[in-house]
Design a protein around this motif. Structure first.
Motif, short mmCIF file in Angstrom:
data_model
loop_
_atom_site.label_atom_id
_atom_site.label_comp_id
_atom_site.label_asym_id
_atom_site.label_seq_id
_atom_site.Cartn_x
_atom_site.Cartn_y
_atom_site.Cartn_z
N LYS A 65 0.86 -1.20 0.00
CA LYS A 65 0.00 0.00 0.00
C LYS A 65 0.89 1.24 0.00
O LYS A 65 1.73 1.37 0.89
N TYR A 66 0.76 2.16 -0.97
CA TYR A 66 -0.24 2.22 -2.02
C TYR A 66 0.44 2.62 -3.31
O TYR A 66 1.56 3.14 -3.31
N GLY A 67 -0.28 2.43 -4.44
CA GLY A 67 0.24 2.84 -5.72
C GLY A 67 -0.74 3.72 -6.47
O GLY A 67 -1.94 3.68 -6.22
N GLN A 68 -0.21 4.53 -7.38
CA GLN A 68 -1.00 5.22 -8.39
C GLN A 68 -0.31 4.99 -9.73
O GLN A 68 0.68 4.27 -9.80
N CYS A 69 -0.81 5.59 -10.79
CA CYS A 69 -0.46 5.13 -12.14
C CYS A 69 1.04 5.07 -12.39
O CYS A 69 1.54 4.11 -12.97
N TRP A 70 1.78 6.10 -11.96
CA TRP A 70 3.22 6.11 -12.28
C TRP A 70 3.96 5.04 -11.48
O TRP A 70 4.98 4.52 -11.93
N PHE A 72 -2.53 13.61 -16.21
CA PHE A 72 -1.53 12.74 -16.83
C PHE A 72 -1.86 11.31 -16.44
O PHE A 72 -2.48 11.06 -15.40
N HIS A 73 -1.50 10.41 -17.29
CA HIS A 73 -1.60 8.99 -16.97
C HIS A 73 -0.35 8.32 -17.49
O HIS A 73 0.17 8.67 -18.55
N VAL A 74 0.14 7.36 -16.73
CA VAL A 74 1.43 6.74 -17.04
C VAL A 74 1.23 5.24 -17.29
O VAL A 74 0.56 4.56 -16.51
N TRP A 75 1.76 4.76 -18.38
CA TRP A 75 1.76 3.33 -18.69
C TRP A 75 3.15 2.95 -19.19
O TRP A 75 4.08 3.76 -19.13
N VAL A 76 3.33 1.75 -19.68
CA VAL A 76 4.60 1.37 -20.30
C VAL A 76 4.35 0.96 -21.74
O VAL A 76 3.23 0.58 -22.12
#
Length: 691
Positions: A272-277, A333-337
């Motif tokens: 705990k915890y995560g967000q998109c990045w 913003f949104h972060v992916w790979v």
């Protein structure tokens, strides 16, 4: 020679030599680490006479699928199947020469941990010897591997490099976050393998799962689901509630290593915890460790389309307050790979970068995961292609309808066609610079769009290309917002409202301005600052009205690192009741730490070097907090120092680094203040040279 039998004594897996040849040196595992599609050499020491193929048969057995590979005394390795070939070695007088065997894996071999055994068969009996374990990874250096990347520079960046820069904030006010991927940390590869081993797919049918792991497409879908914990014993639990008391605030993480270790050591309880990045950075670590070239990508103004209509609806009150209506949203913003792989399932033309997103937004095939979606398919709007192309297409290409409401009735609707996916970027290979990859996701479009008054009449709005929109109304009113300088924590926010009368008669106007605090992924909260007044404007006149929001006003709302300010103005024509809206979202930057490395041009492996962290307190009050300095490959452990800094005071703190690996490395520091809701950051890259 003693005896008349061939007796296996022990086996040397040649770990150092093989890992150098396979470019896996530095990856930490309890096993030998190899890449598929190329040979590795082992030495079999024996008692008695040498191996005689006329008298015994040697068979290597690869578990857990029990693949049998008989030893050949000559021949060439096959690219499509396992092979074991005896290598000729020079005889040493009066000594037994080890039996040297070259084992080769096919490029279609599954990624995972193998058990290696040797069965010695004679006419009368068979005896099996355990030779140990090895971990097999994808091979981006091998032309026949589906993850082959032809550029050595890109392989160094997207497979070898263990640090990165993540981009947050807004397109005009970008925030750089240093991140340690930590794939070379002790035991990290074994932890990455655990994600595959405890996945629901492996638990349900291990044999089928192992066979499927030959494909990076399959691996990426498994890892995408396992990085979040929605459907399994995944790594991270997401939290966007603003209450992180039972865990770690997502902004506090600075590397993947701590997260993955906590998950493994807790017997796979979610961290705990995560967000998109955080989700994306952890996935980048795992994919690079598995040998799949991967980079972290930020999409600014990222659409979250919940009803599959490719449209994002936003609602405002007639006073300019953004309303929490509807399920759609635009994340600042949104972060992916993106991972590099061939896509034989899509036909020709769709190999290369694929979007994979572990942030749990929507289900794919009944599981919270996303991708791999071919970037080329997204740009061509091939929404019938797997996996999740329609969802990612909407994230970068959806239309935005900005609707002003009064008592539930639409007063006007503005359609913006270029706001979503305003900038898509990643770290440039070999530098800290940002690489703009927007064009890879969509063709260039006209920056014009139309607005409706809700009664069938349409007008045009135009973007200046920098995130500011002005409304162009023939014979009406145009309005825009202008930040006078980049907002910095501790300073007032200064901006102008610019109003132009496009008509030939004077107008009485009513101006409503408000500021709302918001997190990057959702609609803003109630306004924390408002201003309104009446004014008169002459024919064809342009007027500028300056406003200031004080530090005390916005600080009282605890504008954290990943919060933004939504600024909106509505200009109302008193006579016609026509309303024109302009809005702007921006990030308030924190002051930065500065990091200096002594003799930066001559940083030598295994030699001590001095680094210095400095910070000047520009606030009006003393600040206290904990300074953390870390660097994968530079520091064995984090350095943590408690500090109190008076107003105007500059602090200097030294840190000794001893590089353990050559190549580009990153040293970064963070100062978490306890009496202000602020995190200060800084980083420095250094090139570590061989002795």
């Amino acid at each position: 020679m003693n005896g008349t039998q061939f007796k296996v004594q022990n086996v040397d897996l040649q770990q150092v030599r093989n890992q150098i040849r396979h470019r896996t040196e530095g990856l930490s595992s309890r096993t030998l680490v190899l890449r598929r599609g190329q040979p590795f050499t082992i030495l079999i020491n024996y008692d008695g006479r040498p191996f005689d193929p006329q008298r015994e048969k040697l068979v290597f057995v690869l578990g857990p699928l029990d693949v049998e590979v008989p030893l050949s005394v000559c021949g060439q390795p096959s690219p499509n199947q396992w092979s074991a070939i005896q290598e000729k070695s020079l005889p040493i007088p009066y000594a037994l020469c080890p039996l040297t065997v070259s084992l080769s894996s096919p490029v279609s071999a599954y990624v995972g941990v193998y058990k290696l055994q040797l069965r010695v068969e004679t006419g009368r009996s068979a005896k099996t010897f355990s030779l140990g374990h090895f971990t097999l990874l994808c091979n981006p250096w091998c032309q026949d591997d589906p993850v082959f990347l032809p550029s050595e520079e890109l392989r160094n960046e997207y497979v070898i490099c263990d640090y990165g820069v993540l981009y947050k904030g807004t397109p005009s006010e970008m925030v750089l976050r240093p991140w340690s991927f930590n794939q070379y940390d002790k035991g990290m590869l074994d932890i990455c393998m655990q994600l595959l081993q405890i996945s629901p797919q492996s638990q349900a049918d291990m044999r089928k799962d192992l066979l499927n792991r030959s494909s990076p497409v399959y691996i990426s879908r498994v890892i995408s689901a396992m990085v979040n914990c929605q459907d399994d014993k995944g790594v991270l639990q997401g939290n966007w509630s603003d209450n992180y008391s039972s865990g770690v605030h997502p902004s506090m993480w600075s590397g993947s290593g701590d997260i993955l270790r906590m998950w493994s050591e807790s017997q796979f309880r979610p961290v705990k915890y995560g967000q998109c990045w955080v989700f994306a950075a952890v996935m980048c670590t795992v994919m690079r460790a598995l040998g799949i070239p991967t980079r972290v990508v930020t999409n600014f103004n990222s659409g979250h389309d919940t009803n599959d209509n490719m449209v994002i609806e936003e609602y405002y009150s007639e006073m300019g307050q953004k309303l929490s209506i509807g399920q759609d949203s635009i994340w600042n913003f949104h972060v992916w790979v993106e991972s590099w792989m061939k896509r034989p399932d899509l036909g020709q033309g769709y190999d290369g970068w694929q979007v994979v997103d572990p942030t749990p937004q929507e289900k794919s095939g009944g599981i919270y995961r996303c991708g791999p979606a071919a970037v080329k398919a997204i740009s061509e709007k091939k929404v019938d292609m797997p996996f999740d192309v329609p969802f990612v297409y909407a994230e970068v290409n959806a239309d935005v309808h900005k609707i002003i409401l009064r008592n539930g009735k639409r007063l006007s609707c503005t359609v913006e066609k270029d706001r979503v996916g305003a900038l898509i970027c990643t770290k440039h290979p070999g530098s800290k610079k940002m690489q703009d990859i927007t064009a890879e996701y969509k063709p260039k479009k006209d920056f014009r769009c139309k607005i409706s008054n809700g009664e069938g009449d349409w007008r045009t709005v135009v973007s200046n290309g920098e995130g500011d929109w002005r409304t162009v109304v023939p014979e009406g009113i145009a309005v825009s917002l202008q930040l006078l300088k980049a907002p910095i924590v501790g300073e007032n926010i200064s901006f102008n409202v610019i109003i132009t009368n496009k008509g030939d008669v004077p107008k009485m106007l009513r101006k409503h301005v408000n500021a709302q605090n918001k997190e990057y992924n959702c609609n803003p909260s109630e306004p924390f600052w408002k201003a309104e007044n009446d004014l008169e404007i002459g024919p064809y006149e342009t007027m500028t009205v300056k406003h200031e929001i004080s530090f005390e006003e916005y600080m009282a709302k605890e504008v954290m690192e990943d919060h933004l300010v939504n600024l909106a103005v509505v200009i109302e024509d008193v006579e016609s009741e026509e309303r024109v809206l302009a809005s702007e979202e921006f990030h308030i930057k924190s002051p930065a730490l500065k990091i200096h490395v002594q003799n930066k041009r001559s940083v030598i492996i295994n030699e001590q070097q001095l680094a210095m962290v400095t910070f000047t307190n520009t606030f009006d009050v003393a600040v206290s907090g904990e300074l953390t300095v870390e660097g994968s490959g530079l520091l064995q452990e984090k350095v943590q120092i408690s500090l109190t800094i008076q107003p105007g005071e500059t602090i200097w703190r030294s840190v000794n680094i001893i590089p353990r690996m050559t190549g580009d490395k990153m040293l970064h520091g963070s100062l978490v203040l306890t009496n202000l809701p602020i995190v200060l950051r800084g980083f420095k890259t250094v090139n570590v040279q061989a002795a």
